[in-house]
Design a protein around this motif. Structure first.
Motif, mmCIF file in Angstrom:
data_model
loop_
_atom_site.group_PDB
_atom_site.id
_atom_site.type_symbol
_atom_site.label_atom_id
_atom_site.label_comp_id
_atom_site.label_asym_id
_atom_site.label_seq_id
_atom_site.Cartn_x
_atom_site.Cartn_y
_atom_site.Cartn_z
ATOM 1 N N CYS A 1 0.826 -1.207 0.000
ATOM 2 C CA CYS A 1 0.000 0.000 0.000
ATOM 3 C C CYS A 1 0.862 1.260 0.000
ATOM 4 N N GLU A 2 1.953 1.213 0.729
ATOM 5 C CA GLU A 2 2.862 2.364 0.746
ATOM 6 C C GLU A 2 3.484 2.582 -0.634
ATOM 7 N N ARG A 3 3.831 1.493 -1.297
ATOM 8 C CA ARG A 3 4.393 1.619 -2.653
ATOM 9 C C ARG A 3 3.384 2.234 -3.607
ATOM 10 N N LEU A 4 2.146 1.743 -3.531
ATOM 11 C CA LEU A 4 1.109 2.253 -4.424
ATOM 12 C C LEU A 4 0.707 3.682 -4.065
ATOM 13 N N GLU A 5 0.802 4.029 -2.794
ATOM 14 C CA GLU A 5 0.510 5.406 -2.393
ATOM 15 C C GLU A 5 1.461 6.384 -3.088
ATOM 16 N N ASP A 6 2.722 6.013 -3.172
ATOM 17 C CA ASP A 6 3.693 6.871 -3.853
ATOM 18 C C ASP A 6 3.307 7.060 -5.316
ATOM 19 N N VAL A 7 2.896 5.977 -5.973
ATOM 20 C CA VAL A 7 2.450 6.067 -7.366
ATOM 21 C C VAL A 7 1.241 6.986 -7.469
ATOM 22 N N LEU A 8 0.283 6.784 -6.559
ATOM 23 C CA LEU A 8 -0.959 7.555 -6.585
ATOM 24 C C LEU A 8 -0.697 9.043 -6.380
ATOM 25 N N ARG A 9 0.133 9.366 -5.414
ATOM 26 C CA ARG A 9 0.394 10.792 -5.122
ATOM 27 C C ARG A 9 1.125 11.468 -6.284
ATOM 28 N N ARG A 10 2.077 10.773 -6.887
ATOM 29 C CA ARG A 10 2.790 11.372 -8.017
ATOM 30 C C ARG A 10 1.854 11.594 -9.212
ATOM 31 N N GLU A 11 0.951 10.632 -9.453
ATOM 32 C CA GLU A 11 0.011 10.789 -10.563
ATOM 33 C C GLU A 11 -1.002 11.890 -10.264
ATOM 34 N N ALA A 12 -1.464 11.967 -9.028
ATOM 35 C CA ALA A 12 -2.403 13.024 -8.642
ATOM 36 C C ALA A 12 -1.773 14.402 -8.833
ATOM 37 N N GLU A 13 -0.526 14.539 -8.441
ATOM 38 C CA GLU A 13 0.166 15.819 -8.622
ATOM 39 C C GLU A 13 0.314 16.153 -10.101
ATOM 40 N N ARG A 14 0.635 15.155 -10.904
ATOM 41 C CA ARG A 14 0.807 15.382 -12.339
ATOM 42 C C ARG A 14 -0.484 15.828 -13.010
ATOM 43 N N LEU A 15 -1.614 15.255 -12.559
ATOM 44 C CA LEU A 15 -2.903 15.556 -13.189
ATOM 45 C C LEU A 15 -3.656 16.698 -12.510
ATOM 46 N N GLY A 16 -3.122 17.189 -11.404
ATOM 47 C CA GLY A 16 -3.790 18.295 -10.721
ATOM 48 C C GLY A 16 -4.944 17.874 -9.832
ATOM 49 N N LEU A 17 -4.882 16.678 -9.265
ATOM 50 C CA LEU A 17 -5.892 16.205 -8.317
ATOM 51 C C LEU A 17 -5.385 16.471 -6.900
ATOM 52 N N THR A 18 -6.097 17.265 -6.151
ATOM 53 C CA THR A 18 -5.707 17.591 -4.781
ATOM 54 C C THR A 18 -6.163 16.486 -3.833
ATOM 55 N N LEU A 19 -5.248 15.988 -3.009
ATOM 56 C CA LEU A 19 -5.553 14.930 -2.053
ATOM 57 C C LEU A 19 -5.597 15.509 -0.643
ATOM 58 N N THR A 20 -6.634 15.123 0.119
ATOM 59 C CA THR A 20 -6.784 15.592 1.498
ATOM 60 C C THR A 20 -6.808 14.405 2.453
ATOM 61 N N ASP A 21 -6.554 14.702 3.731
ATOM 62 C CA ASP A 21 -6.602 13.650 4.754
ATOM 63 C C ASP A 21 -7.970 13.520 5.391
ATOM 64 N N GLU A 22 -8.782 14.571 5.307
ATOM 65 C CA GLU A 22 -10.115 14.582 5.906
ATOM 66 C C GLU A 22 -11.176 14.643 4.813
ATOM 67 N N PRO A 23 -12.299 13.954 5.011
ATOM 68 C CA PRO A 23 -13.367 13.958 4.001
ATOM 69 C C PRO A 23 -13.909 15.357 3.754
ATOM 70 N N GLU A 24 -14.267 15.621 2.510
ATOM 71 C CA GLU A 24 -14.870 16.885 2.119
ATOM 72 C C GLU A 24 -16.142 16.605 1.340
ATOM 73 N N ALA A 25 -17.081 17.525 1.422
ATOM 74 C CA ALA A 25 -18.358 17.364 0.732
ATOM 75 C C ALA A 25 -18.125 17.217 -0.769
ATOM 76 N N GLY A 26 -18.702 16.161 -1.336
ATOM 77 C CA GLY A 26 -18.627 15.951 -2.779
ATOM 78 C C GLY A 26 -17.344 15.307 -3.260
ATOM 79 N N ALA A 27 -16.369 15.105 -2.365
ATOM 80 C CA ALA A 27 -15.087 14.532 -2.781
ATOM 81 C C ALA A 27 -15.117 13.010 -2.647
ATOM 82 N N ARG A 28 -14.464 12.328 -3.576
ATOM 83 C CA ARG A 28 -14.323 10.885 -3.469
ATOM 84 C C ARG A 28 -13.488 10.529 -2.240
ATOM 85 N N VAL A 29 -13.719 9.321 -1.696
ATOM 86 C CA VAL A 29 -12.870 8.782 -0.641
ATOM 87 C C VAL A 29 -12.136 7.588 -1.245
#
Length: 463
Positions: free
Chosen positions: A280-308
């Motif tokens: 999971c830690e390995r895949l998290e690194d992949v996910l965060r790098r791809e999110a940054e590349r595509l402009g997807l903001t990741l949060t630690d706390e749930p937000e209205a309308g945001a995917r979990v």
């Protein structure tokens, strides 16, 4: 006679299997050596492996408009000399002259070879190993091929619940139908489980290996024995650039990138929750790098309308779904390890891109034609789809390779497949340096009650 004597001398001089394996690896992959370009630049020889121009059997051909010579031993060692592709006469190649051609770019006539032929930088042991391999290149009988048959085998999973019965039934039925339609180039495909044969010496290729036989270590062992493997049944393939292993399933990191792209198509923000395992830690690194590349903001706390996004197992998913009500969740079926109840807001399941209807069946035998005759266990359906896709890839490769068939020609033919439609996967494409047939993820959307309301394949850019 001279050629036969030359080849015989190699065995009499004690050429061992390790040396031949090393020479073969250099010829096929360029691994561990360097190549010098016309301007003097040194590059990794994996970009310019011998096999790319001279082909797997050494027969050569054309490359970028240049005649690539035949380097099989009967051609190089002809006692009377030969004329090259440009009509120039040259004497036979001795072992020393062949070494000069490889290292210095000088022909047996003492002339400079064409600039497209790199000069290779390799040590004494590497050079001797390559020369040993060139002395037997393209010689000997073709494993698994006779005038009437092509022998194909599968290492079926032995693990409990591995689906060996279902997978074997699908492959047997598929190849039986191919044979009923005339086989491939006039040959019948003789398929059987590998344990009924006893070894790979008389097998052209393996298809849809499962269980431990799809692990990286076992696949590498088959590769060392020059046995192509098409479509090993692993949900986390680890491809290398130019070996004989061809995958029909996308790795987890590619599925992660596909999921991130799908989320970004609809939203700019998402909450990420990650399990504690190393994977999971390995895949998290992949996910965060791809999110940054595509402009997807990741949060630690749930937000209205945001995917979990839950990057973890079923236990973590159940706990998070109970704590957070309302939003749509995203999770990976391979990590979950089984079915989980839908959260109230619904679930996007990220899956390997395998499902009926993802592409056209074309004129080949469809999965439905095969499955309708069999009683497939539902829990093994995904494995059966993957095995069927692998068999389709194999047959397409055999058809493209032609009647003059061997393992190397099959591998080269597979690298030329583009957008191959199997009916159960997106179009599969391979290449000289690409062993992943598909890059992306299948996103299956449910509505909160378990009812499927949509599904789509999200392709990602090749890296």
């Amino acid at each position: 006679m001279l050629v036969a004597l030359w080849i015989l001398c190699q065995s009499l001089l004690g050429v061992d299997d390790d040396a031949l394996a090393r020479g073969r690896a250099i010829y096929r992959t360029g691994e561990g050596i360097e190549a010098v370009l016309p301007g003097g630049e040194r590059v990794d020889a994996r970009q310019l492996a011998c096999i790319q121009c001279h082909r797997s059997d050494g027969r050569g051909g054309w490359e970028a408009g240049v005649v690539v010579p035949n380097i099989r031993p009967e051609r190089l060692g002809a006692s009377y000399g030969v004329r090259d592709g440009l009509g120039h006469w040259r004497p036979r190649y001795t072992r020393e002259k062949l070494a000069s051609a490889i290292r210095e770019g000088q022909s047996s006539a003492g002339e400079r070879l064409h600039a497209v032929m790199p000069r290779y930088v390799l040590g004494g042991e590497e050079l001797e190993a390559l020369l040993d391999y060139l002395a037997i290149l393209g010689t000997g009988p073709v494993p698994g091929v006779t005038a009437e048959t092509i022998r194909i085998a599968t290492v079926l999973p032995k693990e409990a619940g591995g689906g060996s019965g279902s997978v074997g039934s699908v492959l047997k039925a598929f190849f039986a139908e191919i044979n009923a339609r005339g086989g491939v180039h006039g040959r019948r495909i003789d398929w059987s489980p590998l344990d009924e044969i006893g070894g790979t010496d008389d097998v052209l290729a393996l298809v849809a290996n499962g269980g431990a036989a799809a692990s990286p270590d076992r696949l590498e062992a088959f590769e060392r024995r020059d046995v192509p493997v098409i479509g090993p049944l692993t949900f986390d393939p680890r491809p290398r650039d130019a070996d004989g292993i061809f995958y029909v399933l996308a790795p987890l990191d590619v599925q992660v990138r596909g999921a991130v792209a799908a989320i970004r198509d609809e939203s700019e923000r998402a909450t990420l929750i990650v399990g504690e395992s190393a994977e999971c830690e390995r895949l998290e690194d992949v996910l965060r790098r791809e999110a940054e590349r595509l402009g997807l903001t990741l949060t630690d706390e749930p937000e209205a309308g945001a995917r979990v996004i839950v990057l973890g197992d079923a236990e973590l998913f159940a706990r998070v779904a109970e704590e957070i009500e309302g939003p749509r969740f995203v999770a990976w079926t391979v990590l979950l390890g089984g079915r989980v109840p839908d959260p109230v807001g619904g679930l996007d399941r990220v899956m390997p891109p395998l499902a009926e209807g993802l592409s056209s069946d074309g004129e080949s035998v469809s999965f439905r034609q095969v499955a309708d005759r069999l009683e497939l266990e539902p829990q093994h359906r995904t494995m059966c789809l993957a095995a069927y896709a692998a068999a389709r890839v194999l047959v397409a490769g055999l058809e493209k390779a032609g009647r003059e068939l061997d393992r190397g020609k099959l591998v080269m033919a597979l690298t030329e497949l583009s957008r191959l439609e199997t009916g159960v996967s997106p179009g599969l494409t391979y290449g000289r340096f690409d062993r992943l047939g598909v890059e992306g993820a299948l996103i299956v959307r449910t509505d909160g009650t378990g009812r499927v309301i949509g599904a789509r394949f999200r392709e990602v850019e090749s890296r």
